[in-house]
Design a protein around this motif. Structure first.
Motif, PDB file in Angstrom:
ATOM      1  N   TYR A 156       0.830  -1.202   0.000  1.00  0.00           N
ATOM      2  CA  TYR A 156       0.000   0.000   0.000  1.00  0.00           C
ATOM      3  C   TYR A 156       0.867   1.255   0.000  1.00  0.00           C
ATOM      4  O   TYR A 156       0.565   2.238  -0.681  1.00  0.00           O
ATOM      5  CB  TYR A 156      -0.942   0.015   1.197  1.00  0.00           C
ATOM      6  CG  TYR A 156      -1.732   1.308   1.290  1.00  0.00           C
ATOM      7  CD1 TYR A 156      -2.682   1.628   0.328  1.00  0.00           C
ATOM      8  CD2 TYR A 156      -1.495   2.221   2.320  1.00  0.00           C
ATOM      9  CE1 TYR A 156      -3.387   2.823   0.390  1.00  0.00           C
ATOM     10  CE2 TYR A 156      -2.205   3.407   2.387  1.00  0.00           C
ATOM     11  CZ  TYR A 156      -3.145   3.696   1.423  1.00  0.00           C
ATOM     12  OH  TYR A 156      -3.838   4.887   1.478  1.00  0.00           O
ATOM     13  N   LEU A 157       1.951   1.236   0.755  1.00  0.00           N
ATOM     14  CA  LEU A 157       2.859   2.385   0.756  1.00  0.00           C
ATOM     15  C   LEU A 157       3.434   2.616  -0.644  1.00  0.00           C
ATOM     16  O   LEU A 157       3.569   3.764  -1.096  1.00  0.00           O
ATOM     17  CB  LEU A 157       3.996   2.154   1.757  1.00  0.00           C
ATOM     18  CG  LEU A 157       3.576   2.090   3.240  1.00  0.00           C
ATOM     19  CD1 LEU A 157       4.797   1.814   4.113  1.00  0.00           C
ATOM     20  CD2 LEU A 157       2.901   3.394   3.665  1.00  0.00           C
ATOM     21  N   MET A 158       3.742   1.524  -1.325  1.00  0.00           N
ATOM     22  CA  MET A 158       4.236   1.635  -2.694  1.00  0.00           C
ATOM     23  C   MET A 158       3.130   2.159  -3.618  1.00  0.00           C
ATOM     24  O   MET A 158       3.401   2.895  -4.564  1.00  0.00           O
ATOM     25  CB  MET A 158       4.744   0.288  -3.183  1.00  0.00           C
ATOM     26  CG  MET A 158       5.962  -0.234  -2.429  1.00  0.00           C
ATOM     27  SD  MET A 158       7.387   0.893  -2.564  1.00  0.00           S
ATOM     28  CE  MET A 158       7.872   0.615  -4.277  1.00  0.00           C
ATOM     29  N   ARG A 159       1.886   1.769  -3.344  1.00  0.00           N
ATOM     30  CA  ARG A 159       0.772   2.276  -4.153  1.00  0.00           C
ATOM     31  C   ARG A 159       0.619   3.785  -3.973  1.00  0.00           C
ATOM     32  O   ARG A 159       0.381   4.507  -4.956  1.00  0.00           O
ATOM     33  CB  ARG A 159      -0.528   1.566  -3.777  1.00  0.00           C
ATOM     34  CG  ARG A 159      -1.763   2.123  -4.490  1.00  0.00           C
ATOM     35  CD  ARG A 159      -2.923   1.164  -4.454  1.00  0.00           C
ATOM     36  NE  ARG A 159      -2.630  -0.043  -5.205  1.00  0.00           N
ATOM     37  CZ  ARG A 159      -3.501  -1.030  -5.428  1.00  0.00           C
ATOM     38  NH1 ARG A 159      -4.729  -0.932  -4.939  1.00  0.00           N
ATOM     39  NH2 ARG A 159      -3.154  -2.093  -6.112  1.00  0.00           N
ATOM     40  N   VAL A 160       0.737   4.253  -2.743  1.00  0.00           N
ATOM     41  CA  VAL A 160       0.645   5.697  -2.495  1.00  0.00           C
ATOM     42  C   VAL A 160       1.755   6.423  -3.247  1.00  0.00           C
ATOM     43  O   VAL A 160       1.524   7.477  -3.864  1.00  0.00           O
ATOM     44  CB  VAL A 160       0.723   5.991  -0.983  1.00  0.00           C
ATOM     45  CG1 VAL A 160       0.833   7.493  -0.731  1.00  0.00           C
ATOM     46  CG2 VAL A 160      -0.497   5.429  -0.262  1.00  0.00           C
ATOM     47  N   ALA A 161       2.949   5.857  -3.221  1.00  0.00           N
ATOM     48  CA  ALA A 161       4.068   6.463  -3.944  1.00  0.00           C
ATOM     49  C   ALA A 161       3.801   6.465  -5.449  1.00  0.00           C
ATOM     50  O   ALA A 161       4.099   7.447  -6.148  1.00  0.00           O
ATOM     51  CB  ALA A 161       5.359   5.701  -3.630  1.00  0.00           C
ATOM     52  N   ALA A 162       3.235   5.365  -5.950  1.00  0.00           N
ATOM     53  CA  ALA A 162       2.925   5.273  -7.377  1.00  0.00           C
ATOM     54  C   ALA A 162       1.899   6.327  -7.778  1.00  0.00           C
ATOM     55  O   ALA A 162       2.051   7.015  -8.793  1.00  0.00           O
ATOM     56  CB  ALA A 162       2.412   3.874  -7.710  1.00  0.00           C
ATOM     57  N   LEU A 163       0.858   6.482  -6.974  1.00  0.00           N
ATOM     58  CA  LEU A 163      -0.183   7.464  -7.280  1.00  0.00           C
ATOM     59  C   LEU A 163       0.333   8.886  -7.149  1.00  0.00           C
ATOM     60  O   LEU A 163      -0.064   9.776  -7.914  1.00  0.00           O
ATOM     61  CB  LEU A 163      -1.391   7.243  -6.365  1.00  0.00           C
ATOM     62  CG  LEU A 163      -2.178   5.950  -6.624  1.00  0.00           C
ATOM     63  CD1 LEU A 163      -3.238   5.747  -5.542  1.00  0.00           C
ATOM     64  CD2 LEU A 163      -2.826   5.968  -7.993  1.00  0.00           C
ATOM     65  N   ALA A 164       1.240   9.107  -6.199  1.00  0.00           N
ATOM     66  CA  ALA A 164       1.840  10.441  -6.049  1.00  0.00           C
ATOM     67  C   ALA A 164       2.647  10.806  -7.296  1.00  0.00           C
ATOM     68  O   ALA A 164       2.567  11.937  -7.795  1.00  0.00           O
ATOM     69  CB  ALA A 164       2.719  10.476  -4.801  1.00  0.00           C
ATOM     70  N   SER A 165       3.419   9.842  -7.790  1.00  0.00           N
ATOM     71  CA  SER A 165       4.192  10.100  -9.014  1.00  0.00           C
ATOM     72  C   SER A 165       3.248  10.315 -10.191  1.00  0.00           C
ATOM     73  O   SER A 165       3.499  11.153 -11.060  1.00  0.00           O
ATOM     74  CB  SER A 165       5.147   8.933  -9.298  1.00  0.00           C
ATOM     75  OG  SER A 165       4.432   7.777  -9.707  1.00  0.00           O
ATOM     76  N   GLY A 166       2.144   9.556 -10.221  1.00  0.00           N
ATOM     77  CA  GLY A 166       1.166   9.720 -11.291  1.00  0.00           C
ATOM     78  C   GLY A 166       0.507  11.082 -11.255  1.00  0.00           C
ATOM     79  O   GLY A 166       0.243  11.686 -12.308  1.00  0.00           O
ATOM     80  N   ALA A 167       0.232  11.578 -10.053  1.00  0.00           N
ATOM     81  CA  ALA A 167      -0.357  12.911  -9.919  1.00  0.00           C
ATOM     82  C   ALA A 167       0.591  13.968 -10.462  1.00  0.00           C
ATOM     83  O   ALA A 167       0.174  14.909 -11.158  1.00  0.00           O
ATOM     84  CB  ALA A 167      -0.681  13.189  -8.452  1.00  0.00           C
ATOM     85  N   LEU A 168       1.873  13.820 -10.150  1.00  0.00           N
ATOM     86  CA  LEU A 168       2.877  14.778 -10.616  1.00  0.00           C
ATOM     87  C   LEU A 168       2.993  14.762 -12.141  1.00  0.00           C
ATOM     88  O   LEU A 168       2.986  15.818 -12.794  1.00  0.00           O
ATOM     89  CB  LEU A 168       4.231  14.460  -9.981  1.00  0.00           C
ATOM     90  CG  LEU A 168       5.408  15.357 -10.396  1.00  0.00           C
ATOM     91  CD1 LEU A 168       5.124  16.806 -10.010  1.00  0.00           C
ATOM     92  CD2 LEU A 168       6.698  14.878  -9.748  1.00  0.00           C
ATOM     93  N   ILE A 169       3.087  13.570 -12.714  1.00  0.00           N
ATOM     94  CA  ILE A 169       3.205  13.453 -14.173  1.00  0.00           C
ATOM     95  C   ILE A 169       1.952  13.974 -14.858  1.00  0.00           C
ATOM     96  O   ILE A 169       2.011  14.698 -15.860  1.00  0.00           O
ATOM     97  CB  ILE A 169       3.466  11.986 -14.572  1.00  0.00           C
ATOM     98  CG1 ILE A 169       4.809  11.518 -14.010  1.00  0.00           C
ATOM     99  CG2 ILE A 169       3.459  11.831 -16.090  1.00  0.00           C
ATOM    100  CD1 ILE A 169       5.045  10.021 -14.139  1.00  0.00           C
ATOM    101  N   SER A 170       0.781  13.615 -14.302  1.00  0.00           N
ATOM    102  CA  SER A 170      -0.488  14.082 -14.881  1.00  0.00           C
ATOM    103  C   SER A 170      -0.575  15.605 -14.848  1.00  0.00           C
ATOM    104  O   SER A 170      -1.031  16.238 -15.810  1.00  0.00           O
ATOM    105  CB  SER A 170      -1.671  13.480 -14.114  1.00  0.00           C
ATOM    106  OG  SER A 170      -1.711  12.081 -14.250  1.00  0.00           O
ATOM    107  N   ALA A 171      -0.152  16.211 -13.731  1.00  0.00           N
ATOM    108  CA  ALA A 171      -0.195  17.665 -13.598  1.00  0.00           C
ATOM    109  C   ALA A 171       0.717  18.339 -14.621  1.00  0.00           C
ATOM    110  O   ALA A 171       0.362  19.374 -15.211  1.00  0.00           O
ATOM    111  CB  ALA A 171       0.193  18.071 -12.182  1.00  0.00           C
ATOM    112  N   MET A 172       1.877  17.748 -14.843  1.00  0.00           N
ATOM    113  CA  MET A 172       2.827  18.312 -15.814  1.00  0.00           C
ATOM    114  C   MET A 172       2.260  18.249 -17.230  1.00  0.00           C
ATOM    115  O   MET A 172       2.320  19.228 -17.982  1.00  0.00           O
ATOM    116  CB  MET A 172       4.157  17.557 -15.720  1.00  0.00           C
ATOM    117  CG  MET A 172       4.917  17.798 -14.425  1.00  0.00           C
ATOM    118  SD  MET A 172       6.337  16.675 -14.220  1.00  0.00           S
ATOM    119  CE  MET A 172       7.331  17.115 -15.643  1.00  0.00           C
TER     120      MET A 172
END
Length: 353
Positions: A156-172
């Motif tokens: 789950y911690l890895m999932r949160v990290a994955a989604l955080a990176s996805g949010a950053l890439i999506s925002a860019m």
């Protein structure tokens, strides 16, 4: 039309170009670009999901799917508000995706219903101010996928990290593609323009209650893949009644066709090819312009995963049951909601009628 512009078209747009081509050579060119676009998109999708699976673990490949869906939509769609405010919306939505499904799976069914309803309602308010964009499909689908493929502990911690990176890439990607769009509305308008007499606001409530309640029903019935019923309801509970009826009539029949086709391929093809049936479905979706064919081929990816747990026939049967439940419930719930909400409006606001 340039090559780049043609590559941006959806299946319906590409097929229209091929159909309206004036010469054989022109038709062949459009057909070649269309086929190339499907395989480029498929290769990109596989690369993103594979990368997330490698970096964040195989149990988080579904996070890669959710992020992929976000990227494919946000490169072209906005939220109907200022672009800089839209970046904040992306962060909030991904926060919901990270916390909501995990919290829901930790709670009893009745409390999970409340959490799911609040989360989906929040996603709609944040992402679907312009309902024509249909942004809610992407993010609610992501929510349901994460709900169905839940993880705990380190995963789950890895999932949160994955989604955080996805949010950053999506925002860019979102800012790069949308920065020149001008909107007068800002973040606060997403909430200030909500009112119970508005058709859009009523649909927010109907959608959130409909999808969350079908998840509750599926859970109480003990269906192992409750998210399939939720996805069916999400897909058919649309803002416009005519569109909803159109999809409701096709949801179950084409899931049956897709399931039977999957079973036929599963028993005919060699065992080593089973895992590639999801790829076959992806190609089919890429070449499909209409809802019926997309529904049929979309079953393949879900059934590949389901076959490992329930066997191929069991997965197909469960898929059909869940989609039948979701589509029929969507119709019944829509009729009931319209009647009850209309009655309440007459009672509470008689002057408005």
């Amino acid at each position: 039309m340039t090559l780049y512009q043609e590559l941006q078209l959806n299946a319906a747009g590409s097929k229209a170009l091929i159909r309206n081509a004036k010469t054989k050579k022109e038709k062949q060119r459009h057909l070649f670009i269309y086929v190339m676009k499907v395989f480029i998109t498929l290769a990109f999708c596989m690369a993103v999901v594979t990368a997330y699976s490698i970096i964040f673990g195989p149990k988080n490949s579904i996070a890669g799917v959710v992020i992929l869906l976000s990227l494919l939509v946000l490169r072209a769609a906005d939220f109907g508000i200022k672009t800089t405010h839209g970046i904040g919306v992306i962060g909030l939505i991904f926060g919901i995706l990270a916390a909501g499904p995990r919290l829901s799976n930790m709670l009893p069914s009745s409390w999970a219903f409340i959490v799911n309803g609040i989360c989906m309602f929040s996603i709609l308010i944040l992402s679907c101010h312009n309902i024509i964009m249909s942004n809610h499909f992407t993010f609610v689908l992501g929510y349901l996928l994460l709900l169905g493929y839940d993880v705990t502990g380190k995963d789950y911690l890895m999932r949160v990290a994955a989604l955080a990176s996805g949010a950053l890439i999506s925002a860019m990607i979102f800012y790069k593609n949308q920065k020149n769009r001008v909107h007068k509305r800002c973040f606060s308008h997403l909430f200030s323009e909500f009112h119970l007499q508005g058709a859009r606001s009523q649909w927010y409530i109907k959608f959130a209650l409909g999808v969350s309640s079908v998840l509750l029903i599926a859970s109480l019935l003990g269906l192992p893949r409750a998210m399939w019923a939720g996805i069916a309801t999400m897909s058919t509970l649309l803002p416009f009644e005519k569109d909803s009826v159109y999809r409701i009539k096709r949801r179950l029949p084409f899931n049956v066709v897709g399931g039977l086709l999957f079973l036929g391929l599963y028993y005919i093809l060699p065992e080593g090819i089973y895992a590639n049936l999801g790829l076959v479905g992806g190609i089919g979706v890429g070449f499909s312009a209409g809802y019926s064919c997309q529904t049929m081929f979309n079953t393949f990816g879900a059934l590949v995963a389901g076959a490992n747990l329930f066997g191929p026939a069991g997965a197909v049967a469960l898929r059909i049951v869940c989609n039948g439940l979701g589509a029929s419930y969507s119709y019944i719930f829509d009729k009931g909601f319209r009647f009850i909400f209309g009655w309440l409006s007459c009672r509470l606001c008689p002057d408005a009628n």
